[in-house]
Design a protein around this motif. Sequence first.
Motif, PDB file in Angstrom:
ATOM      1  N   PRO A 142      82.041  25.809  11.657  1.00  0.00           N
ATOM      2  CA  PRO A 142      80.851  25.506  12.465  1.00  0.00           C
ATOM      3  C   PRO A 142      80.000  26.760  12.690  1.00  0.00           C
ATOM      4  O   PRO A 142      80.513  27.883  12.593  1.00  0.00           O
ATOM      5  N   PRO A 143      78.713  26.586  12.998  1.00  0.00           N
ATOM      6  CA  PRO A 143      77.911  27.761  13.379  1.00  0.00           C
ATOM      7  C   PRO A 143      78.426  28.318  14.712  1.00  0.00           C
ATOM      8  O   PRO A 143      79.103  27.613  15.460  1.00  0.00           O
ATOM      9  N   ARG A 144      78.119  29.592  14.985  1.00  0.00           N
ATOM     10  CA  ARG A 144      78.654  30.218  16.218  1.00  0.00           C
ATOM     11  C   ARG A 144      78.222  29.434  17.465  1.00  0.00           C
ATOM     12  O   ARG A 144      78.996  29.216  18.379  1.00  0.00           O
ATOM     13  N   THR A 145      76.957  29.019  17.489  1.00  0.00           N
ATOM     14  CA  THR A 145      76.475  28.178  18.593  1.00  0.00           C
ATOM     15  C   THR A 145      76.170  26.800  18.028  1.00  0.00           C
ATOM     16  O   THR A 145      75.447  26.701  17.020  1.00  0.00           O
ATOM     17  N   GLU A 146      76.728  25.759  18.665  1.00  0.00           N
ATOM     18  CA  GLU A 146      76.551  24.412  18.121  1.00  0.00           C
ATOM     19  C   GLU A 146      75.069  24.084  17.932  1.00  0.00           C
ATOM     20  O   GLU A 146      74.247  24.272  18.846  1.00  0.00           O
ATOM     21  N   GLY A 147      74.725  23.613  16.743  1.00  0.00           N
ATOM     22  CA  GLY A 147      73.359  23.164  16.480  1.00  0.00           C
ATOM     23  C   GLY A 147      72.368  24.265  16.142  1.00  0.00           C
ATOM     24  O   GLY A 147      71.185  23.989  15.916  1.00  0.00           O
ATOM     25  N   VAL A 148      72.870  25.535  16.120  1.00  0.00           N
ATOM     26  CA  VAL A 148      71.946  26.656  15.859  1.00  0.00           C
ATOM     27  C   VAL A 148      72.454  27.461  14.654  1.00  0.00           C
ATOM     28  O   VAL A 148      73.616  27.885  14.624  1.00  0.00           O
ATOM     29  N   CYS A 149      71.582  27.700  13.686  1.00  0.00           N
ATOM     30  CA  CYS A 149      71.987  28.406  12.462  1.00  0.00           C
ATOM     31  C   CYS A 149      72.271  29.888  12.737  1.00  0.00           C
ATOM     32  O   CYS A 149      71.460  30.572  13.376  1.00  0.00           O
ATOM     33  N   ASP A 150      73.428  30.362  12.248  1.00  0.00           N
ATOM     34  CA  ASP A 150      73.782  31.782  12.401  1.00  0.00           C
ATOM     35  C   ASP A 150      72.758  32.671  11.699  1.00  0.00           C
ATOM     36  O   ASP A 150      72.467  33.776  12.152  1.00  0.00           O
ATOM     37  N   ALA A 151      72.262  32.194  10.537  1.00  0.00           N
ATOM     38  CA  ALA A 151      71.414  33.054   9.704  1.00  0.00           C
ATOM     39  C   ALA A 151      69.978  33.132  10.199  1.00  0.00           C
ATOM     40  O   ALA A 151      69.389  34.222  10.226  1.00  0.00           O
ATOM     41  N   CYS A 152      69.384  31.972  10.599  1.00  0.00           N
ATOM     42  CA  CYS A 152      67.935  31.997  10.894  1.00  0.00           C
ATOM     43  C   CYS A 152      67.602  31.376  12.253  1.00  0.00           C
ATOM     44  O   CYS A 152      66.418  31.230  12.583  1.00  0.00           O
ATOM     45  N   SER A 153      68.612  30.991  13.022  1.00  0.00           N
ATOM     46  CA  SER A 153      68.433  30.344  14.334  1.00  0.00           C
ATOM     47  C   SER A 153      67.737  28.987  14.244  1.00  0.00           C
ATOM     48  O   SER A 153      67.271  28.444  15.255  1.00  0.00           O
ATOM     49  N   GLY A 154      67.641  28.453  13.012  1.00  0.00           N
ATOM     50  CA  GLY A 154      67.040  27.119  12.845  1.00  0.00           C
ATOM     51  C   GLY A 154      67.963  26.046  13.400  1.00  0.00           C
ATOM     52  O   GLY A 154      69.106  26.314  13.787  1.00  0.00           O
ATOM     53  N   SER A 155      67.442  24.825  13.392  1.00  0.00           N
ATOM     54  CA  SER A 155      68.216  23.721  13.944  1.00  0.00           C
ATOM     55  C   SER A 155      69.208  23.196  12.890  1.00  0.00           C
ATOM     56  O   SER A 155      68.838  22.950  11.746  1.00  0.00           O
ATOM     57  N   VAL A 156      70.470  23.020  13.316  1.00  0.00           N
ATOM     58  CA  VAL A 156      71.516  22.577  12.386  1.00  0.00           C
ATOM     59  C   VAL A 156      71.870  21.122  12.687  1.00  0.00           C
ATOM     60  O   VAL A 156      72.172  20.781  13.827  1.00  0.00           O
ATOM     61  N   GLY A 157      71.792  20.276  11.666  1.00  0.00           N
ATOM     62  CA  GLY A 157      72.096  18.855  11.891  1.00  0.00           C
ATOM     63  C   GLY A 157      72.651  18.210  10.636  1.00  0.00           C
ATOM     64  O   GLY A 157      72.982  18.887   9.666  1.00  0.00           O
ATOM     65  N   GLN A 158      72.750  16.872  10.677  1.00  0.00           N
ATOM     66  CA  GLN A 158      73.314  16.135   9.550  1.00  0.00           C
ATOM     67  C   GLN A 158      72.246  15.775   8.524  1.00  0.00           C
ATOM     68  O   GLN A 158      71.097  15.503   8.904  1.00  0.00           O
ATOM     69  N   ARG A 159      72.650  15.763   7.252  1.00  0.00           N
ATOM     70  CA  ARG A 159      71.726  15.333   6.209  1.00  0.00           C
ATOM     71  C   ARG A 159      71.603  13.820   6.298  1.00  0.00           C
ATOM     72  O   ARG A 159      72.592  13.144   6.546  1.00  0.00           O
ATOM     73  N   LYS A 160      70.389  13.299   6.077  1.00  0.00           N
ATOM     74  CA  LYS A 160      70.149  11.860   6.188  1.00  0.00           C
ATOM     75  C   LYS A 160      71.074  11.049   5.276  1.00  0.00           C
ATOM     76  O   LYS A 160      71.602  10.003   5.661  1.00  0.00           O
ATOM     77  N   ASP A 161      71.302  11.565   4.048  1.00  0.00           N
ATOM     78  CA  ASP A 161      72.098  10.788   3.097  1.00  0.00           C
ATOM     79  C   ASP A 161      73.600  11.022   3.268  1.00  0.00           C
ATOM     80  O   ASP A 161      74.395  10.591   2.452  1.00  0.00           O
ATOM     81  N   ASP A 162      74.004  11.681   4.363  1.00  0.00           N
ATOM     82  CA  ASP A 162      75.436  11.833   4.657  1.00  0.00           C
ATOM     83  C   ASP A 162      75.951  10.703   5.535  1.00  0.00           C
ATOM     84  O   ASP A 162      77.105  10.704   5.975  1.00  0.00           O
ATOM     85  N   ASP A 163      75.117   9.728   5.783  1.00  0.00           N
ATOM     86  CA  ASP A 163      75.494   8.505   6.491  1.00  0.00           C
ATOM     87  C   ASP A 163      76.561   7.758   5.650  1.00  0.00           C
ATOM     88  O   ASP A 163      76.462   7.727   4.420  1.00  0.00           O
ATOM     89  N   ALA A 164      77.588   7.192   6.316  1.00  0.00           N
ATOM     90  CA  ALA A 164      78.748   6.632   5.603  1.00  0.00           C
ATOM     91  C   ALA A 164      78.377   5.636   4.490  1.00  0.00           C
ATOM     92  O   ALA A 164      78.938   5.693   3.386  1.00  0.00           O
ATOM     93  N   ALA A 165      77.419   4.738   4.767  1.00  0.00           N
ATOM     94  CA  ALA A 165      77.077   3.717   3.759  1.00  0.00           C
ATOM     95  C   ALA A 165      76.434   4.367   2.539  1.00  0.00           C
ATOM     96  O   ALA A 165      76.693   3.971   1.388  1.00  0.00           O
ATOM     97  N   VAL A 166      75.614   5.363   2.778  1.00  0.00           N
ATOM     98  CA  VAL A 166      74.933   6.047   1.659  1.00  0.00           C
ATOM     99  C   VAL A 166      75.951   6.870   0.858  1.00  0.00           C
ATOM    100  O   VAL A 166      75.887   6.933  -0.370  1.00  0.00           O
ATOM    101  N   VAL A 167      76.908   7.460   1.559  1.00  0.00           N
ATOM    102  CA  VAL A 167      77.930   8.263   0.880  1.00  0.00           C
ATOM    103  C   VAL A 167      78.722   7.389  -0.082  1.00  0.00           C
ATOM    104  O   VAL A 167      79.024   7.783  -1.213  1.00  0.00           O
ATOM    105  N   GLU A 168      79.043   6.171   0.361  1.00  0.00           N
ATOM    106  CA  GLU A 168      79.786   5.259  -0.508  1.00  0.00           C
ATOM    107  C   GLU A 168      79.013   5.019  -1.807  1.00  0.00           C
ATOM    108  O   GLU A 168      79.565   5.070  -2.901  1.00  0.00           O
TER     109      GLU A 168
END
Length: 213
Positions: A142-168
Amino acid sequence: MGARRFILLGPPGAGKGTQSALLVESLSIPQVSTGDLLRAARKAGTDLGRKAQLFMDQGHLVPDDLVLSLVEERLSRDDAKGGYILDGFPRNLAQADALDSRGIVVECVVNVDVPFEILVGRIAGRRVCQGCGATYHATNSPPRTEGVCDACSGSVGQRKDDDAAVVESRLKVYASETAPLIDFYKKRGILRDVNGLGSTESVYQAVLAALGS
Ligand code: AP5
Protein backbone atom coordinates in the motif's frame (compact mmCIF):
# COMPACT_ATOMS: atom_id res chain seq x y z
CA MET A 1 24.73 -2.70 -28.94
CA GLY A 2 21.66 -2.71 -31.27
CA ALA A 3 18.13 -1.91 -30.20
CA ARG A 4 16.76 -4.28 -27.54
CA ARG A 5 13.09 -5.14 -27.92
CA PHE A 6 11.21 -7.35 -25.50
CA ILE A 7 7.63 -8.43 -24.95
CA LEU A 8 6.13 -9.04 -21.50
CA LEU A 9 3.29 -11.48 -21.93
CA GLY A 10 0.90 -12.63 -19.23
CA PRO A 11 -2.69 -12.46 -18.02
CA PRO A 12 -4.26 -9.42 -16.34
CA GLY A 13 -2.68 -8.96 -12.92
CA ALA A 14 0.40 -11.09 -13.65
CA GLY A 15 2.68 -8.17 -12.79
CA LYS A 16 3.66 -7.00 -16.29
CA GLY A 17 3.32 -3.32 -15.39
CA THR A 18 5.14 -3.78 -12.07
CA GLN A 19 8.04 -5.58 -13.73
CA SER A 20 8.18 -3.18 -16.70
CA ALA A 21 8.62 -0.24 -14.34
CA LEU A 22 11.67 -1.96 -12.80
CA LEU A 23 13.10 -2.92 -16.20
CA VAL A 24 12.84 0.66 -17.45
CA GLU A 25 15.26 1.65 -14.69
CA SER A 26 17.78 -1.13 -15.24
CA LEU A 27 17.72 -1.39 -19.05
CA SER A 28 17.23 2.34 -19.79
CA ILE A 29 14.64 1.65 -22.47
CA PRO A 30 11.00 2.79 -22.29
CA GLN A 31 7.96 0.72 -21.40
CA VAL A 32 5.33 0.78 -24.10
CA SER A 33 2.08 -0.27 -22.46
CA THR A 34 -0.96 -0.26 -24.74
CA GLY A 35 -3.19 -0.20 -21.64
CA ASP A 36 -1.46 3.00 -20.45
CA LEU A 37 -1.59 4.54 -23.95
CA LEU A 38 -5.31 3.78 -24.19
CA ARG A 39 -6.02 5.17 -20.70
CA ALA A 40 -4.08 8.35 -21.59
CA ALA A 41 -6.15 8.71 -24.77
CA ARG A 42 -9.33 8.33 -22.70
CA LYS A 43 -8.17 10.89 -20.18
CA ALA A 44 -7.30 13.33 -22.98
CA GLY A 45 -10.80 12.79 -24.43
CA THR A 46 -9.53 12.03 -27.94
CA ASP A 47 -11.81 10.41 -30.50
CA LEU A 48 -9.73 7.22 -30.26
CA GLY A 49 -9.94 7.32 -26.46
CA ARG A 50 -13.74 7.61 -26.56
CA LYS A 51 -14.03 4.67 -28.96
CA ALA A 52 -11.63 2.56 -26.88
CA GLN A 53 -13.54 3.25 -23.66
CA LEU A 54 -16.55 1.21 -24.77
CA PHE A 55 -14.39 -1.91 -25.19
CA MET A 56 -12.18 -1.41 -22.12
CA ASP A 57 -15.14 -0.92 -19.78
CA GLN A 58 -16.49 -4.32 -20.83
CA GLY A 59 -13.13 -6.06 -20.63
CA HIS A 60 -12.94 -6.64 -24.38
CA LEU A 61 -9.97 -6.00 -26.62
CA VAL A 62 -9.92 -2.62 -28.32
CA PRO A 63 -10.04 -3.09 -32.14
CA ASP A 64 -6.64 -3.71 -33.70
CA ASP A 65 -6.66 -0.66 -36.00
CA LEU A 66 -7.04 1.71 -33.01
CA VAL A 67 -4.33 -0.03 -30.98
CA LEU A 68 -1.93 -0.26 -33.91
CA SER A 69 -2.20 3.44 -34.67
CA LEU A 70 -1.27 4.25 -31.04
CA VAL A 71 1.61 1.77 -31.03
CA GLU A 72 3.00 3.04 -34.32
CA GLU A 73 3.02 6.60 -33.10
CA ARG A 74 4.68 5.60 -29.81
CA LEU A 75 7.40 3.50 -31.44
CA SER A 76 8.28 6.30 -33.84
CA ARG A 77 9.40 8.56 -30.98
CA ASP A 78 13.11 9.17 -30.42
CA ASP A 79 13.26 7.44 -27.04
CA ALA A 80 12.20 4.14 -28.66
CA LYS A 81 15.12 4.06 -31.09
CA GLY A 82 17.31 2.09 -28.67
CA GLY A 83 14.58 -0.46 -27.99
CA TYR A 84 11.58 -0.89 -25.71
CA ILE A 85 9.57 -3.23 -23.52
CA LEU A 86 6.17 -4.03 -24.98
CA ASP A 87 3.70 -4.48 -22.11
CA GLY A 88 0.24 -5.78 -23.07
CA PHE A 89 1.04 -5.81 -26.79
CA PRO A 90 0.67 -7.88 -28.90
CA ARG A 91 -2.57 -9.21 -27.48
CA ASN A 92 -3.69 -11.50 -30.30
CA LEU A 93 -2.21 -13.18 -33.37
CA ALA A 94 -3.20 -10.33 -35.69
CA GLN A 95 -1.21 -7.86 -33.56
CA ALA A 96 1.79 -10.21 -33.54
CA ASP A 97 1.55 -10.43 -37.35
CA ALA A 98 1.44 -6.64 -37.51
CA LEU A 99 4.78 -6.47 -35.68
CA ASP A 100 6.26 -8.95 -38.15
CA SER A 101 4.91 -7.16 -41.18
CA ARG A 102 6.58 -3.95 -40.00
CA GLY A 103 9.90 -5.77 -39.75
CA ILE A 104 10.09 -5.37 -35.97
CA VAL A 105 12.34 -8.07 -34.55
CA VAL A 106 11.80 -8.99 -30.91
CA GLU A 107 14.72 -10.48 -28.98
CA CYS A 108 12.76 -12.30 -26.31
CA VAL A 109 9.19 -12.82 -25.04
CA VAL A 110 8.87 -13.23 -21.27
CA ASN A 111 5.73 -15.11 -20.29
CA VAL A 112 4.86 -14.25 -16.68
CA ASP A 113 2.92 -17.19 -15.32
CA VAL A 114 0.50 -16.75 -12.39
CA PRO A 115 -2.45 -19.06 -11.54
CA PHE A 116 -5.87 -17.57 -12.26
CA GLU A 117 -7.08 -17.75 -8.64
CA ILE A 118 -4.13 -15.55 -7.54
CA LEU A 119 -4.76 -13.05 -10.34
CA VAL A 120 -8.24 -12.29 -9.04
CA GLY A 121 -6.86 -11.33 -5.60
CA ARG A 122 -4.10 -9.21 -7.09
CA ILE A 123 -6.48 -7.30 -9.32
CA ALA A 124 -9.08 -6.80 -6.57
CA GLY A 125 -6.38 -5.23 -4.38
CA ARG A 126 -4.68 -3.17 -7.05
CA ARG A 127 -4.63 0.57 -6.48
CA VAL A 128 -3.31 3.02 -9.07
CA CYS A 129 -2.30 6.66 -8.85
CA GLN A 130 -4.56 8.77 -11.05
CA GLY A 131 -1.71 11.22 -11.50
CA CYS A 132 1.48 9.31 -12.36
CA GLY A 133 0.13 5.77 -12.78
CA ALA A 134 2.23 4.23 -9.95
CA THR A 135 0.81 0.85 -8.97
CA TYR A 136 0.12 -0.31 -5.39
CA HIS A 137 -1.70 -3.17 -3.74
CA ALA A 138 -4.13 -2.55 -0.87
CA THR A 139 -2.53 -5.19 1.37
CA ASN A 140 0.80 -6.29 -0.23
CA SER A 141 2.26 -2.89 -1.08
CA PRO A 142 0.00 0.00 0.00
CA PRO A 143 1.06 3.65 -0.30
CA ARG A 144 2.44 5.15 2.94
CA THR A 145 -0.74 7.20 3.39
CA GLU A 146 -3.97 5.54 2.28
CA GLY A 147 -5.24 7.02 -0.98
CA VAL A 148 -2.17 9.23 -1.53
CA CYS A 149 0.64 8.41 -3.99
CA ASP A 150 4.13 8.15 -2.44
CA ALA A 151 5.71 9.44 -5.65
CA CYS A 152 3.55 12.43 -6.67
CA SER A 153 0.93 12.85 -3.87
CA GLY A 154 -1.77 12.18 -6.48
CA SER A 155 -4.98 10.41 -5.63
CA VAL A 156 -4.72 6.60 -5.46
CA GLY A 157 -7.79 4.53 -6.32
CA GLN A 158 -9.15 1.53 -8.19
CA ARG A 159 -9.05 1.13 -11.95
CA LYS A 160 -12.54 1.14 -13.47
CA ASP A 161 -11.97 -2.17 -15.26
CA ASP A 162 -10.83 -3.89 -12.03
CA ASP A 163 -14.49 -4.40 -11.14
CA ALA A 164 -15.14 -8.16 -10.58
CA ALA A 165 -17.51 -8.63 -13.56
CA VAL A 166 -15.13 -6.88 -15.95
CA VAL A 167 -12.17 -8.87 -14.61
CA GLU A 168 -13.98 -12.11 -15.41
CA SER A 169 -14.40 -10.94 -18.98
CA ARG A 170 -10.73 -9.84 -19.22
CA LEU A 171 -9.55 -13.24 -18.02
CA LYS A 172 -11.75 -15.01 -20.59
CA VAL A 173 -10.48 -12.75 -23.36
CA TYR A 174 -6.91 -13.48 -22.27
CA ALA A 175 -7.50 -17.24 -22.48
CA SER A 176 -9.09 -17.14 -25.92
CA GLU A 177 -7.22 -14.29 -27.67
CA THR A 178 -3.85 -13.80 -25.98
CA ALA A 179 -2.78 -17.19 -24.62
CA PRO A 180 -2.30 -18.58 -28.18
CA LEU A 181 0.68 -16.22 -28.44
CA ILE A 182 2.54 -18.47 -26.00
CA ASP A 183 2.74 -21.25 -28.60
CA PHE A 184 3.29 -18.75 -31.40
CA TYR A 185 6.49 -17.43 -29.80
CA LYS A 186 7.51 -20.83 -28.39
CA LYS A 187 7.65 -22.19 -31.94
CA ARG A 188 9.96 -19.31 -32.79
CA GLY A 189 12.27 -20.27 -29.93
CA ILE A 190 12.16 -16.88 -28.20
CA LEU A 191 9.67 -17.60 -25.38
CA ARG A 192 10.97 -17.67 -21.79
CA ASP A 193 8.60 -18.76 -19.00
CA VAL A 194 8.95 -16.97 -15.67
CA ASN A 195 7.14 -17.95 -12.48
CA GLY A 196 5.25 -14.79 -11.47
CA LEU A 197 4.65 -15.99 -7.89
CA GLY A 198 6.88 -14.75 -5.09
CA SER A 199 8.05 -11.28 -4.14
CA THR A 200 8.26 -8.55 -6.76
CA GLU A 201 12.06 -8.62 -6.33
CA SER A 202 12.37 -12.38 -6.85
CA VAL A 203 10.17 -12.21 -9.97
CA TYR A 204 12.29 -9.30 -11.20
CA GLN A 205 15.50 -11.34 -10.81
CA ALA A 206 13.86 -14.19 -12.76
CA VAL A 207 12.80 -11.78 -15.52
CA LEU A 208 16.32 -10.35 -15.77
CA ALA A 209 17.74 -13.87 -16.00
CA ALA A 210 15.24 -14.71 -18.76
CA LEU A 211 16.31 -11.61 -20.68
CA GLY A 212 19.94 -12.56 -20.25
CA SER A 213 20.62 -9.19 -18.58
P1 AP5 B 1 -3.89 -3.43 -19.57
O1 AP5 B 1 -3.74 -2.15 -18.87
O2 AP5 B 1 -2.79 -3.92 -20.46
O3 AP5 B 1 -4.26 -4.50 -18.49
P2 AP5 B 1 -3.92 -6.06 -18.34
O4 AP5 B 1 -3.16 -6.75 -19.40
O5 AP5 B 1 -5.25 -6.61 -18.05
O6 AP5 B 1 -2.89 -6.11 -17.26
P3 AP5 B 1 -2.99 -5.44 -15.90
O7 AP5 B 1 -2.59 -4.00 -15.99
O8 AP5 B 1 -4.33 -5.75 -15.28
O9 AP5 B 1 -1.96 -6.30 -15.05
P4 AP5 B 1 -0.38 -6.33 -14.97
O10 AP5 B 1 0.08 -7.66 -15.48
O11 AP5 B 1 0.27 -5.11 -15.54
O12 AP5 B 1 -0.23 -6.36 -13.39
P5 AP5 B 1 0.29 -5.24 -12.36
O13 AP5 B 1 1.78 -5.08 -12.48
O14 AP5 B 1 -0.55 -4.01 -12.43
O15 AP5 B 1 -5.20 -3.42 -20.48
C1 AP5 B 1 -6.42 -2.88 -20.03
C2 AP5 B 1 -7.44 -2.92 -21.17
O16 AP5 B 1 -6.96 -2.12 -22.28
C3 AP5 B 1 -7.70 -4.30 -21.79
O17 AP5 B 1 -8.68 -5.02 -21.06
C4 AP5 B 1 -8.16 -3.92 -23.19
O18 AP5 B 1 -9.50 -3.49 -23.18
C5 AP5 B 1 -7.28 -2.73 -23.53
N1 AP5 B 1 -6.02 -3.12 -24.19
C6 AP5 B 1 -4.75 -2.98 -23.71
N2 AP5 B 1 -3.84 -3.40 -24.60
C7 AP5 B 1 -4.53 -3.83 -25.68
C8 AP5 B 1 -4.15 -4.38 -26.93
N3 AP5 B 1 -2.87 -4.62 -27.23
N4 AP5 B 1 -5.12 -4.70 -27.81
C9 AP5 B 1 -6.43 -4.48 -27.54
N5 AP5 B 1 -6.87 -3.96 -26.36
C10 AP5 B 1 -5.93 -3.63 -25.44
O19 AP5 B 1 0.02 -6.01 -10.97
C11 AP5 B 1 -1.32 -6.28 -10.55
C12 AP5 B 1 -1.39 -6.14 -9.01
O20 AP5 B 1 -0.60 -7.18 -8.41
C13 AP5 B 1 -0.85 -4.82 -8.47
O21 AP5 B 1 -1.62 -4.41 -7.37
C14 AP5 B 1 0.58 -5.15 -8.02
O22 AP5 B 1 1.01 -4.34 -6.94
C15 AP5 B 1 0.42 -6.61 -7.58
N6 AP5 B 1 1.64 -7.40 -7.80
C16 AP5 B 1 2.51 -7.32 -8.86
N7 AP5 B 1 3.51 -8.21 -8.73
C17 AP5 B 1 3.26 -8.89 -7.55
C18 AP5 B 1 3.93 -9.95 -6.86
N8 AP5 B 1 5.06 -10.49 -7.34
N9 AP5 B 1 3.38 -10.40 -5.71
C19 AP5 B 1 2.23 -9.87 -5.21
N10 AP5 B 1 1.55 -8.84 -5.82
C20 AP5 B 1 2.06 -8.37 -6.97
